[in-house]
Enzyme design. Structure first.
Site, PDB file in Angstrom:
ATOM      1  N   GLU A 259      36.240  42.498  14.418  1.00 15.60           N
ATOM      2  CA  GLU A 259      35.435  43.471  13.655  1.00 15.60           C
ATOM      3  C   GLU A 259      33.936  43.261  13.864  1.00 15.60           C
ATOM      4  OE1 GLU A 259      36.643  42.384   9.741  1.00 15.60           O
ATOM      5  OE2 GLU A 259      38.631  43.258   9.919  1.00 15.60           O
ATOM      6  N   TYR A 302      16.652  38.726   3.079  1.00 20.85           N
ATOM      7  CA  TYR A 302      17.099  37.425   3.603  1.00 20.85           C
ATOM      8  C   TYR A 302      15.964  36.604   4.202  1.00 20.85           C
ATOM      9  CZ  TYR A 302      21.398  40.305   4.345  1.00 20.85           C
ATOM     10  OH  TYR A 302      22.464  41.159   4.251  1.00 20.85           O
ATOM     11  N   CYS A 327       5.484  49.137  -3.347  1.00 26.09           N
ATOM     12  CA  CYS A 327       4.888  48.305  -4.395  1.00 26.09           C
ATOM     13  C   CYS A 327       5.746  47.103  -4.748  1.00 26.09           C
ATOM     14  CB  CYS A 327       4.630  49.152  -5.626  1.00 26.09           C
ATOM     15  SG  CYS A 327       3.569  50.529  -5.243  1.00 26.09           S
TER      16      CYS A 327
HETATM   17  C1  LIG Z   1      30.415  42.911   7.345  1.00 26.47           C
HETATM   18  C2  LIG Z   1      31.777  42.677   7.880  1.00 26.47           C
HETATM   19  C3  LIG Z   1      31.995  42.622   9.260  1.00 26.47           C
HETATM   20  C4  LIG Z   1      30.896  42.713  10.279  1.00 26.47           C
HETATM   21  O1  LIG Z   1      30.071  41.602  10.268  1.00 26.47           O
HETATM   22  P1  LIG Z   1      29.013  41.388  11.445  1.00 26.47           P
HETATM   23  O2  LIG Z   1      28.346  40.124  11.097  1.00 26.47           O
HETATM   24  O3  LIG Z   1      28.079  42.545  11.431  1.00 26.47           O
HETATM   25  O4  LIG Z   1      29.770  41.307  12.728  1.00 26.47           O
HETATM   26  C5  LIG Z   1      33.291  42.481   9.693  1.00 26.47           C
HETATM   27  N1  LIG Z   1      34.333  42.383   8.822  1.00 26.47           N
HETATM   28  C6  LIG Z   1      34.140  42.421   7.490  1.00 26.47           C
HETATM   29  C7  LIG Z   1      35.311  42.321   6.602  1.00 26.47           C
HETATM   30  C8  LIG Z   1      32.859  42.558   6.982  1.00 26.47           C
HETATM   31  O5  LIG Z   1      32.693  42.581   5.653  1.00 26.47           O
END
Ligand SMILES: *Cc1c(COP(=O)(O)O)cnc(C)c1O
Length: 401
Positions: A259, A302, A327
């Site tokens: 992902e 961050y 602001c």
């Molecule tokens: C945010 C998220 C990602 C993506 O994270 P990256 O650091 O952008 O690769 C993948 N899986 C889940 C479940 C997330 O919450």
């Protein structure tokens, strides 16, 4: 080379610019790394959810990892097929679950036992069997920023191993649940491979334990989190990443799900802003630009670093902060950085702004969000127009009569 001044002329500032060829390059590098196995790269839509970006990835064959039903709808609109869409997140609402089940996406990632109960009930109402996966929290320290670390027991995400086992047994014995996958995601902006490998080992062991009680999972979802270079970070090589994960799956015939979000979009994006004024308070020099924390929140949220490029200027430098017009004292893009002296309307590029940039934007201070532009094969096109004042008040207007 992107002609930033031309784009600033044509579309005005502040402006997000995404290099679609770079997005392709990043996607393909990960795709190639996993080619030894069946693998689906489910793009994490939240990192940059512009429909044109998602559509570009859909054409490359990407799936989608969504964290709201809105993102699921975006994935569908962009042309991602339902069998490549998954739905994650700790707080899914009933109507989101219902719509996800009705649209027959690949699976829902469960993050708690209570959620398993809700999904089961809703699936029962619909008279269907819901495909699910459980997000396991392997209690591994990913060694990243605490706000973007998610795989420790102190985080709100996922469930521990014992709870996961219980949930799989429940699901197996349910008429309305079909456990098909297992998921972990230990954090974002990961630059060390070892924590990922350790997490994969733990989760693969759980898969084997579940096999022993006749629960056969098909999808091994390793989450996202691959880090990128903002400054001088040494990042994980996609091939080594894939090898490390595949190495933990001996004897298991599973499709890998990955992902990636930031890895795909971060360095493909640039945020373009114009200098309005220079100002000196005592010893401190400020460069005030037209973009603000409502456009790009990461530095404020961050203390994130973004490389700054002064386009029109390479003269003598001195230390300065680059700040926006909002602001809040947190409204900055760079602190104590060597910068040349600027004139009104000089351009500054804030690099690596393609992930968690526009999407985290807001209308704070009644500022319309920036336009977004895509660059592909040397051609630029508008993919989201700049918000107007009328856009911002549209939902309130009728109530002031
Ligand atoms: C945010 C998220 C990602 C993506 O994270 P990256 O650091 O952008 O690769 C993948 N899986 C889940 C479940 C997330 O919450």
């Amino acid at each position: 080379m992107i002609n930033f001044s031309q784009l600033a002329q044509k579309y005005q500032t502040p402006l997000y610019i995404y290099d679609f060829n770079k997005i392709t390059e990043q996607y393909e590098s990960l795709k190639v790394a996993f080619k030894a196995r069946k693998a689906i790269l489910a793009y994490a839509v939240k990192s940059n959810s512009n429909l044109s970006v998602v559509k570009h990835l859909a054409k490359l064959g990407a799936g989608a990892d969504c964290v709201s039903i809105g993102e699921v709808r975006r994935a569908f609109m962009a042309g991602i097929p339902k069998y490549k869409i998954i739905f994650s997140g700790v707080g899914k609402q009933d109507d989101e679950i219902k719509e996800a089940l009705e649209s027959d996406i690949l699976f829902i990632n469960l993050e708690s036992e209570a959620e398993l109960g809700r999904v089961e009930m809703i699936a029962k109402d619909l008279g269907i069997k819901a495909r699910i996966s459980v997000r396991v929290n392997p209690n591994i320290d990913p060694k990243t920023h605490p706000y973007i670390s998610t795989g420790l027991h102190g985080n709100k995400f996922g469930v521990d191993l014992n709870m996961a086992k219980r949930m799989y047994l429940k699901a197996k014995n349910s008429e309305n649940l079909d456990p098909v996958g297992i998921h972990f995601h230990i954090g974002s902006q990961l630059t060390e491979l070892e924590p990922i490998r350790e997490a994969a080992v733990i989760v693969a062991d759980l898969v084997r334990t579940l096999q022993a009680v006749d629960i056969e999972l098909k999808f091994f979802d390793v989450g996202g989190g691959l880090g990128v270079t903002y400054k001088d970070e040494v990042t994980i090589d996609p091939k080594e990443y894939a090898q490390a994960i595949l190495g933990t799956l001996n004897g298991l015939d599973m499709t890998i799900m990955c992902e990636p979000g930031r890895f795909i979009t971060a360095n493909a994006g640039h945020f373009l802003t114009r200098v309005m004024y220079e100002k000196q308070n005592d010893e401190k020099r400020f460069v005030i630009v037209d973009g603000g924390m409502n456009d790009l929140l990461r530095p404020a949220l961050y203390s994130a670093y973004h490389r700054i490029e002064a386009l029109d200027n390479d003269g003598e430098t001195s230390l300065a902060d680059i700040v926006g017009p909002v602001c809040e004292s947190g409204d900055f893009f760079a602190k104590d950085t060597q910068l040349p002296s600027f004139k009104h309307n000089d351009l500054i590029v804030v690099h690596s702004a393609g992930a968690y940039g526009f999407g985290m934007g807001s209308n704070y201070n009644t500022r319309g969000r920036s336009a977004e532009v895509a660059i592909e094969d040397g051609k630029d096109r508008l993919i989201r127009r700049r918000e107007t004042f009328e856009d911002l008040i549209a939902l309130e207007e009728e109530f002031i009569k």
